[in-house]
Write a protein that holds these residues in place. Structure first.
Motif, PDB file in Angstrom:
ATOM      1  N   GLY A   1       0.764  -1.240   0.000  1.00  0.00           N
ATOM      2  CA  GLY A   1       0.000   0.000   0.000  1.00  0.00           C
ATOM      3  C   GLY A   1       0.791   1.284   0.000  1.00  0.00           C
ATOM      4  O   GLY A   1       0.226   2.350   0.223  1.00  0.00           O
ATOM      5  N   LYS A   2       2.078   1.214  -0.252  1.00  0.00           N
ATOM      6  CA  LYS A   2       2.878   2.443  -0.283  1.00  0.00           C
ATOM      7  C   LYS A   2       3.095   2.898  -1.730  1.00  0.00           C
ATOM      8  O   LYS A   2       3.108   2.090  -2.649  1.00  0.00           O
ATOM      9  N   VAL A   3       3.256   4.202  -1.889  1.00  0.00           N
ATOM     10  CA  VAL A   3       3.534   4.785  -3.197  1.00  0.00           C
ATOM     11  C   VAL A   3       4.825   5.587  -3.105  1.00  0.00           C
ATOM     12  O   VAL A   3       5.019   6.372  -2.167  1.00  0.00           O
ATOM     13  N   TYR A   4       5.711   5.359  -4.069  1.00  0.00           N
ATOM     14  CA  TYR A   4       6.943   6.132  -4.200  1.00  0.00           C
ATOM     15  C   TYR A   4       6.907   6.796  -5.565  1.00  0.00           C
ATOM     16  O   TYR A   4       6.631   6.139  -6.580  1.00  0.00           O
ATOM     17  N   ALA A   5       7.161   8.098  -5.630  1.00  0.00           N
ATOM     18  CA  ALA A   5       7.089   8.801  -6.905  1.00  0.00           C
ATOM     19  C   ALA A   5       8.163   9.881  -6.966  1.00  0.00           C
ATOM     20  O   ALA A   5       8.471  10.522  -5.959  1.00  0.00           O
ATOM     21  N   GLY A   6       8.709  10.078  -8.148  1.00  0.00           N
ATOM     22  CA  GLY A   6       9.720  11.110  -8.289  1.00  0.00           C
ATOM     23  C   GLY A   6      10.100  11.350  -9.730  1.00  0.00           C
ATOM     24  O   GLY A   6       9.721  10.589 -10.631  1.00  0.00           O
ATOM     25  N   LEU A   7      10.868  12.412  -9.935  1.00  0.00           N
ATOM     26  CA  LEU A   7      11.390  12.742 -11.261  1.00  0.00           C
ATOM     27  C   LEU A   7      12.680  11.954 -11.457  1.00  0.00           C
ATOM     28  O   LEU A   7      13.750  12.506 -11.699  1.00  0.00           O
ATOM     29  N   VAL A   8      12.562  10.636 -11.323  1.00  0.00           N
ATOM     30  CA  VAL A   8      13.725   9.757 -11.294  1.00  0.00           C
ATOM     31  C   VAL A   8      13.491   8.555 -12.188  1.00  0.00           C
ATOM     32  O   VAL A   8      12.364   8.239 -12.566  1.00  0.00           O
ATOM     33  N   THR A   9      14.590   7.867 -12.504  1.00  0.00           N
ATOM     34  CA  THR A   9      14.506   6.655 -13.297  1.00  0.00           C
ATOM     35  C   THR A   9      13.924   5.518 -12.467  1.00  0.00           C
ATOM     36  O   THR A   9      13.855   5.603 -11.232  1.00  0.00           O
ATOM     37  N   LYS A  10      13.522   4.458 -13.153  1.00  0.00           N
ATOM     38  CA  LYS A  10      12.962   3.286 -12.480  1.00  0.00           C
ATOM     39  C   LYS A  10      13.962   2.713 -11.482  1.00  0.00           C
ATOM     40  O   LYS A  10      13.605   2.358 -10.354  1.00  0.00           O
ATOM     41  N   GLU A  11      15.241   2.635 -11.884  1.00  0.00           N
ATOM     42  CA  GLU A  11      16.269   2.074 -11.017  1.00  0.00           C
ATOM     43  C   GLU A  11      16.452   2.915  -9.757  1.00  0.00           C
ATOM     44  O   GLU A  11      16.571   2.390  -8.642  1.00  0.00           O
ATOM     45  N   THR A  12      16.470   4.231  -9.908  1.00  0.00           N
ATOM     46  CA  THR A  12      16.612   5.136  -8.772  1.00  0.00           C
ATOM     47  C   THR A  12      15.425   5.018  -7.841  1.00  0.00           C
ATOM     48  O   THR A  12      15.554   5.071  -6.605  1.00  0.00           O
ATOM     49  N   LEU A  13      14.243   4.827  -8.415  1.00  0.00           N
ATOM     50  CA  LEU A  13      13.025   4.709  -7.617  1.00  0.00           C
ATOM     51  C   LEU A  13      13.054   3.452  -6.748  1.00  0.00           C
ATOM     52  O   LEU A  13      12.727   3.500  -5.556  1.00  0.00           O
TER      53      LEU A  13
END
Length: 408
Positions: free
Chosen positions: A388-400
């Motif tokens: 149930g957690k969400v991680y989001a950013g102006l980042v690549t998939k690997e960085t995420l």
């Protein structure tokens, strides 16, 4: 103040000031996500677009440093203007056959977005700006009077702020949405940015010591001479390539905003004036009376401007209602929230499988954080975990994925 590069040498005193400025900026890191996470929270996607304006000519203007230019932008006090803005967006997402309309509007959230039953609700209408090409007419007369009109084929949607009243009107359906601003004169935004200045404000919040800022020549936008401010992340691992802001050389108002991805290709965000005037708009511009026979919907929560989401209602409601934490630093920082929705992607009921459909649009991943699905766009990537957690950013998939592992 963050370090701004120019043709001039940067002295030690300037570097010290830059470090102090960076330190002061750290509590505001979450502001970097004011635009993209608002979109990710509703659609697990972000903004992208094709160039809307072509620069014509390179005017000969006095030399200026990036720091001086930003200081002039900060002191700009344009109170009256009217004009036309062209904005195009291209998320790089597959055609969802209209499903994205429901996702972006927050349909089915028990009183949010189109669930309110009004096509004039600004939270549902202005999210249309996250895809396609649109023309807006904008007008402002001080902090208490603004108008934005979204022009469509044979129809128009207008959002009008006049004193304490905020009106949304959809001419196609003849529906009206009305709310009362809690504080007249206080900035109020019921949708994503609509002008180059809106985008520029958010971009400048992201400037810190992980950023290179330079003056990249001059341009003409909407017939006006402008300086071009160029913002580039210094870090690898981000999806942002560069941000260019054309700044009017007389009023210091941003006239055009362009964001290009590190992966190359067309701009991800490109919004600019095609025509602009700095005279006072006619007073009648901001007058509004609901047309005869129009359906009028009153906003339920006038204090916050939106109904309070119920914890665990769905992914979007959970993210909007949750506390945003930030992992990492600079352009590779990642916003995270707990939606309260366990079990990963929602399962379908009745015909079809919503979870299976959404899962087909993403990539399954696993790590120290557990298991989840990554939804990738040209700018923002979002990871939805099975817990149930969400991680989001102006980042690549690997960085995420690395951020999610570190956050665990």
């Amino acid at each position: 103040m963050a370090p701004y590069e120019s043709d001039d040498a940067v002295g030690a005193g300037h570097q010290d000031a830059a470090r102090d400025g960076a330190a002061r900026s750290r509590p505001r890191k979450a502001a970097r996500y004011a635009v993209p996470v608002a979109v990710v929270g509703v659609a697990a996607a972000t903004i992208g677009l094709v160039p809307a304006l072509a620069d014509s000519g390179d005017p000969d203007l006095p030399k200026i440093t990036a720091q001086q230019l930003i200081e002039k932008m900060a002191r700009s006090d344009v109170q009256q203007l009217s004009g036309t803005v062209k904005i195009s967006t291209d998320l790089g997402l597959p055609d969802l056959g209209g499903l994205e309309d429901g996702l972006l509007s927050g349909a089915g959230q028990g009183g949010s977005g189109k669930g309110d039953g009004s096509s004039a609700d600004p939270r549902s209408r202005l999210t249309e700006l996250v895809s396609g090409t649109h023309t807006l007419r904008v007008a402002a007369d001080g902090p208490d009077r603004q108008k934005v009109s979204l022009l469509e084929r044979g129809a128009e949607y207008s959002l009008i702020h006049d004193g304490k009243d905020v009106w949304g009107y959809d001419s196609k359906s003849n529906e009206v949405y009305h709310s009362t601003a809690a504080d007249s004169g206080k900035e109020r935004r019921d949708g994503p940015p609509a002008t180059p200045g809106d985008f520029a404000d958010e971009a400048l919040k992201a400037v810190d010591d992980t950023t290179s800022v330079t003056v990249d020549g001059t341009a003409q936008v909407a017939g006006r001479d402008a300086y071009k401010l160029l913002i580039r992340p210094r870090q690898s691992g981000t999806t942002v390539g560069a941000i260019s802001i054309a700044v009017d050389a007389k009023t210091w108002l941003p006239l055009k905003f362009t964001l290009t991805p590190r992966s190359g290709g067309a701009a991800v965000v490109d919004a600019g004036f095609t025509q602009v005037s700095f005279g006072r708009p006619a007073a009648a511009t901001f007058d509004f009376v609901p047309p005869k026979g129009a359906k009028v919907t009153e906003e339920k929560d006038t204090a916050t401007g939106r109904p309070a989401p119920k914890h665990g209602d769905d992914l979007a409601g959970g993210l909007r209602g949750g506390e945003l934490d930030v992992l990492g630093e600079g352009w590779t920082s990642v916003a995270t929230a707990d939606t309260g929705v366990k079990g990963g992607l929602p399962s379908g009921s009745g015909e079809g499988d919503l979870g299976g459909f959404l899962g087909s649009l993403g990539d399954p991943v696993s790590g120290k954080f557990g298991k989840g699905t990554v939804f990738s766009t040209r700018l923002v990537n979002a990871l939805i975990t099975d817990d149930g957690k969400v991680y989001a950013g102006l980042v690549t998939k690997e960085t995420l994925v690395k951020a999610a592992d570190a956050g665990k």
